[in-house]
Design a protein around this motif. Structure first.
Motif, PDB file in Angstrom:
ATOM      1  N   ALA A  13      -5.574   7.668  -7.312  1.00 33.34           N
ATOM      2  CA  ALA A  13      -4.360   8.266  -7.858  1.00 33.34           C
ATOM      3  C   ALA A  13      -4.200   7.796  -9.304  1.00 33.34           C
ATOM      4  CB  ALA A  13      -3.157   7.857  -7.017  1.00 33.34           C
ATOM      5  N   LEU A  14      -3.384   8.486 -10.076  1.00 29.29           N
ATOM      6  CA  LEU A  14      -3.243   8.156 -11.498  1.00 29.29           C
ATOM      7  C   LEU A  14      -2.750   6.724 -11.722  1.00 29.29           C
ATOM      8  CD1 LEU A  14      -1.869  11.436 -13.090  1.00 29.29           C
ATOM      9  CD2 LEU A  14      -4.120  10.412 -13.338  1.00 29.29           C
ATOM     10  N   GLY A  15      -1.859   6.241 -10.873  1.00 28.87           N
ATOM     11  CA  GLY A  15      -1.395   4.859 -10.998  1.00 28.87           C
ATOM     12  C   GLY A  15      -2.512   3.856 -10.776  1.00 28.87           C
ATOM     13  N   GLN A  16      -3.348   4.121  -9.786  1.00 27.03           N
ATOM     14  CA  GLN A  16      -4.489   3.245  -9.530  1.00 27.03           C
ATOM     15  C   GLN A  16      -5.504   3.341 -10.656  1.00 27.03           C
ATOM     16  OE1 GLN A  16      -5.420   4.990  -5.723  1.00 27.03           O
ATOM     17  NE2 GLN A  16      -4.750   3.141  -4.635  1.00 27.03           N
ATOM     18  N   GLN A  17      -5.709   4.547 -11.178  1.00 28.76           N
ATOM     19  CA  GLN A  17      -6.608   4.705 -12.323  1.00 28.76           C
ATOM     20  C   GLN A  17      -6.101   3.893 -13.509  1.00 28.76           C
ATOM     21  OE1 GLN A  17      -7.297   8.735 -13.491  1.00 28.76           O
ATOM     22  NE2 GLN A  17      -8.288   9.280 -11.560  1.00 28.76           N
ATOM     23  N   ALA A  18      -4.792   3.899 -13.719  1.00 27.77           N
ATOM     24  CA  ALA A  18      -4.216   3.163 -14.845  1.00 27.77           C
ATOM     25  C   ALA A  18      -4.487   1.665 -14.715  1.00 27.77           C
ATOM     26  CB  ALA A  18      -2.716   3.430 -14.937  1.00 27.77           C
ATOM     27  N   VAL A  19      -4.436   1.146 -13.508  1.00 26.92           N
ATOM     28  CA  VAL A  19      -4.727  -0.276 -13.292  1.00 26.92           C
ATOM     29  C   VAL A  19      -6.199  -0.564 -13.589  1.00 26.92           C
ATOM     30  CG1 VAL A  19      -4.843  -2.100 -11.543  1.00 26.92           C
ATOM     31  CG2 VAL A  19      -2.843  -0.602 -11.655  1.00 26.92           C
ATOM     32  N   VAL A  20      -7.097   0.313 -13.130  1.00 27.41           N
ATOM     33  CA  VAL A  20      -8.522   0.135 -13.408  1.00 27.41           C
ATOM     34  C   VAL A  20      -8.784   0.219 -14.907  1.00 27.41           C
ATOM     35  CG1 VAL A  20     -10.813   1.135 -13.067  1.00 27.41           C
ATOM     36  CG2 VAL A  20      -9.244   0.960 -11.144  1.00 27.41           C
ATOM     37  N   VAL A  21      -8.124   1.171 -15.578  1.00 29.67           N
ATOM     38  CA  VAL A  21      -8.257   1.294 -17.032  1.00 29.67           C
ATOM     39  C   VAL A  21      -7.806   0.003 -17.711  1.00 29.67           C
ATOM     40  CG1 VAL A  21      -7.252   2.463 -19.041  1.00 29.67           C
ATOM     41  CG2 VAL A  21      -8.162   3.804 -17.140  1.00 29.67           C
ATOM     42  N   ALA A  22      -6.703  -0.553 -17.256  1.00 25.53           N
ATOM     43  CA  ALA A  22      -6.215  -1.807 -17.843  1.00 25.53           C
ATOM     44  C   ALA A  22      -7.221  -2.936 -17.639  1.00 25.53           C
ATOM     45  CB  ALA A  22      -4.864  -2.182 -17.234  1.00 25.53           C
ATOM     46  N   ILE A  23      -7.835  -3.006 -16.474  1.00 27.69           N
ATOM     47  CA  ILE A  23      -8.821  -4.056 -16.211  1.00 27.69           C
ATOM     48  C   ILE A  23     -10.032  -3.903 -17.132  1.00 27.69           C
ATOM     49  CG2 ILE A  23     -10.460  -4.922 -14.489  1.00 27.69           C
ATOM     50  CD1 ILE A  23      -8.263  -4.252 -12.372  1.00 27.69           C
ATOM     51  N   ILE A  24     -10.520  -2.667 -17.269  1.00 27.34           N
ATOM     52  CA  ILE A  24     -11.671  -2.428 -18.157  1.00 27.34           C
ATOM     53  C   ILE A  24     -11.284  -2.742 -19.602  1.00 27.34           C
ATOM     54  CG2 ILE A  24     -13.226  -0.661 -19.069  1.00 27.34           C
ATOM     55  CD1 ILE A  24     -13.188   0.613 -16.269  1.00 27.34           C
ATOM     56  N   LEU A  25     -10.061  -2.402 -19.983  1.00 26.39           N
ATOM     57  CA  LEU A  25      -9.616  -2.693 -21.353  1.00 26.39           C
ATOM     58  C   LEU A  25      -9.454  -4.187 -21.588  1.00 26.39           C
ATOM     59  CD1 LEU A  25      -7.129   0.188 -22.143  1.00 26.39           C
ATOM     60  CD2 LEU A  25      -9.389  -0.208 -23.111  1.00 26.39           C
ATOM     61  N   VAL A  26      -9.075  -4.933 -20.584  1.00 23.91           N
ATOM     62  CA  VAL A  26      -9.003  -6.389 -20.741  1.00 23.91           C
ATOM     63  C   VAL A  26     -10.396  -6.947 -21.002  1.00 23.91           C
ATOM     64  CG1 VAL A  26      -8.555  -8.545 -19.490  1.00 23.91           C
ATOM     65  CG2 VAL A  26      -6.840  -6.743 -19.505  1.00 23.91           C
ATOM     66  N   VAL A  27     -11.402  -6.410 -20.339  1.00 17.88           N
ATOM     67  CA  VAL A  27     -12.790  -6.826 -20.614  1.00 17.88           C
ATOM     68  C   VAL A  27     -13.139  -6.504 -22.064  1.00 17.88           C
ATOM     69  CG1 VAL A  27     -15.212  -6.383 -20.053  1.00 17.88           C
ATOM     70  CG2 VAL A  27     -13.533  -6.627 -18.219  1.00 17.88           C
ATOM     71  N   TYR A  28     -12.813  -5.284 -22.498  1.00 24.43           N
ATOM     72  CA  TYR A  28     -13.071  -4.860 -23.885  1.00 24.43           C
ATOM     73  C   TYR A  28     -12.350  -5.760 -24.883  1.00 24.43           C
ATOM     74  CZ  TYR A  28     -12.237  -1.924 -28.043  1.00 24.43           C
ATOM     75  OH  TYR A  28     -12.107  -1.442 -29.321  1.00 24.43           O
ATOM     76  N   LEU A  29     -11.068  -5.994 -24.654  1.00 22.07           N
ATOM     77  CA  LEU A  29     -10.280  -6.810 -25.587  1.00 22.07           C
ATOM     78  C   LEU A  29     -10.715  -8.270 -25.569  1.00 22.07           C
ATOM     79  CD1 LEU A  29      -6.843  -5.138 -24.821  1.00 22.07           C
ATOM     80  CD2 LEU A  29      -8.199  -4.877 -26.914  1.00 22.07           C
ATOM     81  N   THR A  30     -11.155  -8.762 -24.435  1.00 23.84           N
ATOM     82  CA  THR A  30     -11.675 -10.128 -24.354  1.00 23.84           C
ATOM     83  C   THR A  30     -12.970 -10.250 -25.151  1.00 23.84           C
ATOM     84  OG1 THR A  30     -10.642 -10.415 -22.188  1.00 23.84           O
ATOM     85  CG2 THR A  30     -12.391 -11.963 -22.785  1.00 23.84           C
ATOM     86  N   ALA A  31     -13.822  -9.237 -25.064  1.00 29.54           N
ATOM     87  CA  ALA A  31     -15.059  -9.246 -25.863  1.00 29.54           C
ATOM     88  C   ALA A  31     -14.723  -9.235 -27.355  1.00 29.54           C
ATOM     89  CB  ALA A  31     -15.930  -8.044 -25.503  1.00 29.54           C
TER      90      ALA A  31
END
Length: 181
Positions: A119-137
């Motif tokens: 669902a879009l809410g779950q996708q948003a959480v996954v997007v946030a997790i991937i973005l945290v990896v990106y921002l941490t890098a």
């Protein structure tokens, strides 16, 4: 046999040219490029100091959408090229965003089938997790070159997570109307 194949090839090319001229081309891949240009413009748009910390990761979100929607068209190479463009645009260390966006593309491509059914809410959480990896890098690279790096480097993940459902719906409608596949 060989003559009929050549005739079929010639007619299919002619049909394709006619469809392009009439505006009915089935693959309008320029739409993907246009969305990246818009994301680059939103990234370069000046914001007040207090708001610049919360600037969404526009390019990373657009990249994630296209990697999830069209994994056979947008991938690691696209991420690398767009990342180099972001590096030049933001006057960052050359290759810094290219590395980060390559990680984003890798994780989005690796899990695109799972993300599609969320669902879009779950996708948003996954997007946030991937973005945290990106921002941490990005944060790690800044620390390696001893550049100033704040502790609020994760803030764009929050705003991107909040904007993801709307961005997903808009891009999905654009993809469907432009008949990009």
């Amino acid at each position: 046999m060989a003559g009929t194949g050549a005739a079929e090839d010639g007619s299919s090319i002619r049909d394709w040219v006619v469809s392009v001229i009439q505006g009915a081309a089935p693959n309008r891949l320029w739409v993907i490029g246009l969305t990246f240009v818009i994301a680059l413009m939103l990234t370069a748009m000046p914001l007040p100091q207090w708001a610049s910390v919360w600037r969404p990761a526009w390019v990373a979100m657009i990249l994630m959408y296209w990697c999830i929607a069209l994994p056979h068209r947008v991938g690691i190479t696209t991420a690398w090229v767009v990342g180099l463009l972001v590096d030049v645009l933001t006057v960052a260390l050359l290759g810094q965003n290219a590395l980060g966006l390559t990680l984003v593309a890798y994780f989005a491509l690796k899990s695109h089938q799972r993300i599609r059914v969320f669902a879009l809410g779950q996708q948003a959480v996954v997007v946030a997790i991937i973005l945290v990896v990106y921002l941490t890098a990005m944060h790690f690279v800044r620390l390696l070159v001893r550049a100033p790096a704040g502790s609020d480097f994760w803030a764009p993940a929050v705003t991107s997570m909040l904007l993801w459902p709307w961005l997903f719906i808009i891009l999905r409608d654009v993809r469907r109307r432009a008949n990009v596949f």
